[in-house]
Enzyme design. Structure first.
Site, mmCIF file in Angstrom:
data_model
loop_
_atom_site.group_PDB
_atom_site.id
_atom_site.type_symbol
_atom_site.label_atom_id
_atom_site.label_comp_id
_atom_site.label_asym_id
_atom_site.label_seq_id
_atom_site.Cartn_x
_atom_site.Cartn_y
_atom_site.Cartn_z
ATOM 1 N N ASP A 47 0.839 -1.198 0.000
ATOM 2 C CA ASP A 47 0.000 0.000 0.000
ATOM 3 C C ASP A 47 0.876 1.250 0.000
ATOM 4 O OD1 ASP A 47 -2.440 -1.360 0.059
ATOM 5 O OD2 ASP A 47 -2.403 -1.533 2.235
ATOM 6 N N TYR A 75 6.216 -8.763 8.410
ATOM 7 C CA TYR A 75 5.940 -7.331 8.524
ATOM 8 C C TYR A 75 6.211 -6.839 9.941
ATOM 9 C CZ TYR A 75 3.096 -8.075 4.278
ATOM 10 O OH TYR A 75 2.647 -8.419 3.028
ATOM 11 N N ASP A 89 -6.337 1.532 8.239
ATOM 12 C CA ASP A 89 -5.080 2.238 8.494
ATOM 13 C C ASP A 89 -5.373 3.718 8.733
ATOM 14 O OD1 ASP A 89 -4.845 3.789 5.879
ATOM 15 O OD2 ASP A 89 -4.908 1.743 5.100
ATOM 16 N N ARG A 182 -3.841 -5.204 7.815
ATOM 17 C CA ARG A 182 -4.838 -4.219 8.269
ATOM 18 C C ARG A 182 -6.013 -4.924 8.952
ATOM 19 N NH1 ARG A 182 -6.696 -1.436 3.316
ATOM 20 N NH2 ARG A 182 -5.792 -3.220 2.255
#
Length: 250
Positions: A47, A75, A89, A182
């Site tokens: 993203d 991540y 987010d 997310r």
């Protein structure tokens, strides 16, 4: 007569540390222009708000893109506690929140983390590239349209707590393909009873590749010999070309 592609024949893989606020494709194209490469692709989108490892493939190396979509990823996710957004987010609109974030003990947080390790089901977010009747969900979401999404099974191999305070939790997440961090952040916030969204996301591993070996976009553009930063096709494991070979021989 076929039209000749512009640029040079460049083969190899670039491990790029994508900066914040750039789309993955924009970062890829800037790298391609730096190399003056004819053909380029990447192995999985980040993203725009996210940073970290973007695998940029050029020429013959683009054949590994399909196989790399199936690899595990890691991540570093920063969760802001106290509110949930429509996008999951910080770029989205707050849709749920609490007046005060409750005190969460280490034991409660550990229990929450354990709950999400293993095979779990996730409902993909509306702000995703998945399609409904040919239309990407994120385009529908921007119009305020929400559609039903089927749950998907993913695997969270491990979650480690890097740091925490009352308002923020930083996690190291090792997961399978198709995992939406997310959505994981959102689900963790709901489990804790205080809501949550991502305030930062950084991809640190994609399969065999690690962020420690990556170069930032600006630094790459300033390289005197940018070709020296590429991993050659000969250095790549044969199994990364497996999906392409199967298609060619089917």
């Amino acid at each position: 007569m076929s039209r000749r592609r512009k640029g040079d024949i460049v083969d190899g893989v670039l491990l790029l540390d994508k900066p914040k606020d750039l789309s993955s494709n924009f970062a890829l194209q800037r790298a391609r222009r730096t190399l003056n490469a004819q053909k380029a692709g990447h192995t999985g989108t980040l993203d725009p708000f996210a940073t970290g490892l973007l695998i940029c493939c050029f020429g013959k190396a683009t054949k590994i893109c399909g196989q790399m979509l199936n690899v595990d990823k890691r991540y570093v996710a920063t969760l802001c506690l106290g509110s949930e957004t429509d996008s999951g987010d910080y770029t989205g609109e707050v849709v749920k929140s609490v007046d005060t974030v409750p005190s969460i003990s280490d034991e409660q947080l550990d229990e929450c983390i354990r709950h999400f390790i293993g095979e779990i089901e996730q409902i993909p977010p509306m702000y995703s590239a998945l399609k409904k009747d040919g239309q990407p969900l994120y385009k529908l979401a921007r119009k305020g349209i929400e559609v039903e999404r089927a749950a998907r099974q993913v695997t969270i191999y491990d979650i480690k707590i890097i740091s925490r305070d009352k308002q923020e939790v930083v996690l190291d997440v090792f997961c399978s393909k198709g995992t939406y961090i997310r959505t994981l952040a959102q689900d963790i916030g709901r489990f804790l009873g205080c809501y949550a969204h991502l305030s930062a996301l950084r991809r640190t591993e994609v399969g065999m590749f690690k962020i420690d070996d990556a170069i930032g976009l600006e630094a790459f553009q300033d390289e005197v010999e940018p070709l020296s930063r590429l991993i050659s096709v000969e250095q790549l494991p044969d199994e990364l070309f497996l999906s392409k070979l199967k298609k060619e021989h089917s």
